[in-house]
Design a protein around this motif. Structure first.
Motif, PDB file in Angstrom:
ATOM      1  N   UNK A 126      77.186  31.450  57.144  1.00 15.73           N
ATOM      2  CA  UNK A 126      76.202  31.187  57.144  1.00 15.73           C
ATOM      3  C   UNK A 126      74.964  30.695  56.643  1.00 15.73           C
ATOM      4  N   UNK A 127      73.959  30.482  56.339  1.00 19.03           N
ATOM      5  CA  UNK A 127      72.739  30.752  55.377  1.00 19.03           C
ATOM      6  C   UNK A 127      72.915  31.480  54.681  1.00 19.03           C
ATOM      7  N   UNK A 128      72.151  31.251  53.151  1.00 23.05           N
ATOM      8  CA  UNK A 128      72.314  32.558  52.065  1.00 23.05           C
ATOM      9  C   UNK A 128      71.329  32.953  51.575  1.00 23.05           C
ATOM     10  N   UNK A 129      70.144  32.341  52.238  1.00 24.67           N
ATOM     11  CA  UNK A 129      68.616  31.653  51.600  1.00 24.67           C
ATOM     12  C   UNK A 129      68.184  33.385  51.676  1.00 24.67           C
ATOM     13  N   UNK A 130      68.319  34.575  50.715  1.00 22.12           N
ATOM     14  CA  UNK A 130      67.000  35.391  51.209  1.00 22.12           C
ATOM     15  C   UNK A 130      68.112  36.599  51.315  1.00 22.12           C
ATOM     16  N   UNK A 131      70.178  36.555  51.123  1.00 20.93           N
ATOM     17  CA  UNK A 131      70.428  37.103  51.709  1.00 20.93           C
ATOM     18  C   UNK A 131      70.515  38.636  50.556  1.00 20.93           C
ATOM     19  N   UNK A 132      70.078  38.605  49.667  1.00 17.44           N
ATOM     20  CA  UNK A 132      70.254  39.771  48.787  1.00 17.44           C
ATOM     21  C   UNK A 132      68.828  40.767  48.992  1.00 17.44           C
ATOM     22  N   UNK A 133      69.558  42.138  49.728  1.00 19.60           N
ATOM     23  CA  UNK A 133      68.105  43.291  50.285  1.00 19.60           C
ATOM     24  C   UNK A 133      68.495  42.463  51.371  1.00 19.60           C
ATOM     25  N   UNK A 134      68.918  41.898  52.256  1.00 18.94           N
ATOM     26  CA  UNK A 134      68.656  42.290  53.429  1.00 18.94           C
ATOM     27  C   UNK A 134      69.244  42.580  53.694  1.00 18.94           C
ATOM     28  N   UNK A 135      70.151  42.937  55.671  1.00 21.22           N
ATOM     29  CA  UNK A 135      71.097  43.408  56.325  1.00 21.22           C
ATOM     30  C   UNK A 135      72.464  42.357  56.617  1.00 21.22           C
ATOM     31  N   UNK A 136      73.023  43.405  56.364  1.00 23.86           N
ATOM     32  CA  UNK A 136      74.737  42.537  56.748  1.00 23.86           C
ATOM     33  C   UNK A 136      74.445  42.168  57.936  1.00 23.86           C
ATOM     34  N   UNK A 137      75.539  40.561  57.890  1.00 28.22           N
ATOM     35  CA  UNK A 137      74.510  39.318  58.897  1.00 28.22           C
ATOM     36  C   UNK A 137      73.502  39.298  58.838  1.00 28.22           C
ATOM     37  N   UNK A 138      72.285  38.525  58.377  1.00 24.66           N
ATOM     38  CA  UNK A 138      71.581  38.594  57.880  1.00 24.66           C
ATOM     39  C   UNK A 138      70.709  37.304  58.976  1.00 24.66           C
ATOM     40  N   UNK A 139      71.736  36.797  59.491  1.00 27.60           N
ATOM     41  CA  UNK A 139      70.597  35.205  60.262  1.00 27.60           C
ATOM     42  C   UNK A 139      70.876  36.075  61.688  1.00 27.60           C
ATOM     43  N   UNK A 140      69.991  35.534  62.336  1.00 28.01           N
ATOM     44  CA  UNK A 140      69.837  35.506  63.718  1.00 28.01           C
ATOM     45  C   UNK A 140      70.548  34.594  64.346  1.00 28.01           C
ATOM     46  N   UNK A 141      71.845  34.807  65.301  1.00 35.09           N
ATOM     47  CA  UNK A 141      72.105  33.884  66.123  1.00 35.09           C
ATOM     48  C   UNK A 141      73.799  33.221  65.037  1.00 35.09           C
ATOM     49  N   UNK A 142      74.111  34.179  64.109  1.00 38.41           N
ATOM     50  CA  UNK A 142      75.253  32.973  63.186  1.00 38.41           C
ATOM     51  C   UNK A 142      76.334  33.887  64.225  1.00 38.41           C
ATOM     52  N   UNK A 143      77.323  33.373  64.408  1.00 39.64           N
ATOM     53  CA  UNK A 143      78.524  34.299  65.212  1.00 39.64           C
ATOM     54  C   UNK A 143      79.354  34.560  63.805  1.00 39.64           C
ATOM     55  N   UNK A 144      78.896  36.281  63.509  1.00 41.34           N
ATOM     56  CA  UNK A 144      79.482  37.551  62.560  1.00 41.34           C
ATOM     57  C   UNK A 144      80.718  37.768  63.101  1.00 41.34           C
ATOM     58  N   UNK A 145      81.637  38.230  62.604  1.00 40.48           N
ATOM     59  CA  UNK A 145      82.351  38.728  62.627  1.00 40.48           C
ATOM     60  C   UNK A 145      81.667  40.549  62.739  1.00 40.48           C
ATOM     61  N   UNK A 146      82.393  41.016  63.952  1.00 42.01           N
ATOM     62  CA  UNK A 146      81.905  42.640  64.065  1.00 42.01           C
ATOM     63  C   UNK A 146      82.215  43.796  62.696  1.00 42.01           C
ATOM     64  N   UNK A 147      83.215  42.991  61.964  1.00 39.92           N
ATOM     65  CA  UNK A 147      83.332  43.872  61.228  1.00 39.92           C
ATOM     66  C   UNK A 147      81.926  44.077  59.581  1.00 39.92           C
ATOM     67  N   UNK A 148      81.946  42.943  59.656  1.00 42.56           N
ATOM     68  CA  UNK A 148      80.430  42.476  58.486  1.00 42.56           C
ATOM     69  C   UNK A 148      79.068  42.875  59.843  1.00 42.56           C
ATOM     70  N   UNK A 149      79.059  42.148  60.644  1.00 42.49           N
ATOM     71  CA  UNK A 149      77.493  42.450  61.346  1.00 42.49           C
ATOM     72  C   UNK A 149      77.569  44.215  60.769  1.00 42.49           C
ATOM     73  N   UNK A 150      79.099  44.909  61.113  1.00 43.86           N
ATOM     74  CA  UNK A 150      78.524  46.368  61.328  1.00 43.86           C
ATOM     75  C   UNK A 150      78.364  47.327  60.325  1.00 43.86           C
TER      76      UNK A 150
END
Ligand code: HEC
Ligand code: HEC
Length: 322
Positions: free
Chosen positions: A99-123
């Protein structure tokens, strides 16, 4: 050959080329990774014994104490070499393999809407703070067994701190840095909950008395090392990540017409006089909480005086010294 066939042939060549390029990029990442003996291909194996995360007894060294002096520039270099094959970093940038990493610090795990994250990371609960990023980058497959991030990890603690400092610099909502030397486990939460833990601003000693002896040449050298990655300072120079700084001393906060400043910085009253510049450069995130300037600050008062003297020298009508 008909033009249709020509098109097909062309497309085939193009596809082959792109595949080759991608493979080359990935190959580089895997070969030059910090822990080349653990290639990403092992993710499957690593995920299998997931029931026993205790199998990784030696966790990463804490980085809380290193962040304050981490090098954003060095971090950016590492990210360009080791992460950019999979991640874009600019605001609104495209997702790649990661996923694009802009703004990731302080954002939720799996912070990009619509990116296909693994359940383990997103969870994973909670936001990406400094401690969780430290663990993740140390060994992604241990932090989130079964993750899709095919990256072995960054074993060097200073390098992790530098990379996280860089990610912080592209994250407008990043939490304040943990105070240097803080107890690692408690640090991020405490720092986020109690910005009062940083009384530094009130204690900034006056820079005025140091200005007479300040050395603009030393300041210029420091500027090239620590600021020029984001700022130009020549007259009419292009803005980069930060605004062009020609003739900023004595001008209002947010002095450059057309640059996209944060509201908090632009809204500060009064001009950039010597004391305001000193307080800003000591701790940008405390002077203007939420600022877009991802720079940890200059602790040493002489460094601040020198760099301010350098900025002062870049003006047709410099502000008189205090
Ligand atoms: C081979 C490709 C690849 C490389 C190299 C790579 N990543 Fe990733 N990254 C991914 C993928 C895929 C994900 C999503 C993982 C998942 O969903 O489990 C991810 C997720 C992340 C996340 C979480 C993002 C979010 O929105 O929660 C961060 C932070 C991150 N990577 C940082 C880095 C950094 C820093 C580096 C270099 C030191 C790096 N990555 C190298 C592919 C990669
Ligand atoms: C990682 C990029 C980055 C680095 C490194 C950086 N800056 Fe900045 N700087 C910015 C950004 C972005 C802004 C605008 C901040 C905002 O709008 O909140 C800014 C704003 C400023 C301003 C206010 C300009 C104005 O027009 O009001 C000054 C002064 C400044 N920086 C000086 C420095 C100095 C001196 C250094 C080195 C010691 C430095 N910066 C390092 C990105 C950076």
């Amino acid at each position: 050959m008909s033009s249709l066939e020509l098109n097909k042939a062309f497309a085939a060549v193009l596809t082959a080329g792109i595949t080759f390029m991608l493979a080359g990029q990935l190959g580089k990442v895997l070969v030059h990774g910090e822990r080349p003996h653990e290639s990403a291909i092992r993710i499957g194996d690593v995920a299998a014994p997931a029931g026993a995360p205790a199998a990784a007894p030696a966790g990463p060294e804490p980085i809380a104490g290193l962040l304050a002096n981490a090098s954003v520039e060095n971090g950016q270099g590492i990210v360009q070499k080791q992460c950019a094959a999979c991640h874009s970093l600019n605001e609104g940038g495209r997702n790649g393999i990661g996923p694009n990493l802009y703004g990731v610090v302080g954002a939720a795990h799996g912070h990009i809407e619509g990116f296909n994250y693994s359940a383990v990371l997103k969870g994973k609960p909670g936001p990406w703070d400094y401690a969780s990023l430290n663990e993740w980058l140390y060994k992604p497959s241990a932090y989130a067994p079964g993750t899709r991030m095919g990256y072995a990890g960054l074993a060097n603690t200073q390098q992790r701190a530098d990379v996280i400092a860089y990610l912080r610099s592209i994250s407008p909502k990043a939490p304040p840095l943990p105070p240097a030397g803080a107890a690692p486990a408690a640090a991020p939460a405490a720092a986020a909950a109690a910005p009062a833990a940083a009384p530094a601003a009130a204690e900034v000693p006056k820079i005025g008395p140091l200005m007479a002896a300040a050395d603009p040449e030393k300041g210029g050298a420091l500027f090239r090392r620590q600021c020029a990655v984001c700022h130009t300072a020549n007259e009419g120079g292009k803005s980069g990540v930060g605004p062009n700084l020609y003739d900023v001393v004595g001008k209002p906060h947010g002095h450059l017409e057309g640059f996209n400043y944060s509201a908090v910085l632009k809204g500060k009253p009064g001009p950039w006089n010597y004391e305001e510049l000193s307080a800003w450069l000591l701790a940008p995130a405390q002077y203007a909480p939420g600022t877009r300037m991802g720079f940890v600050g200059l602790k040493n008062p002489e460094d601040r005086a020198n760099v301010i003297a350098y900025l002062r020298s870049l003006s047709a009508n410099p502000l008189p010294l205090p």
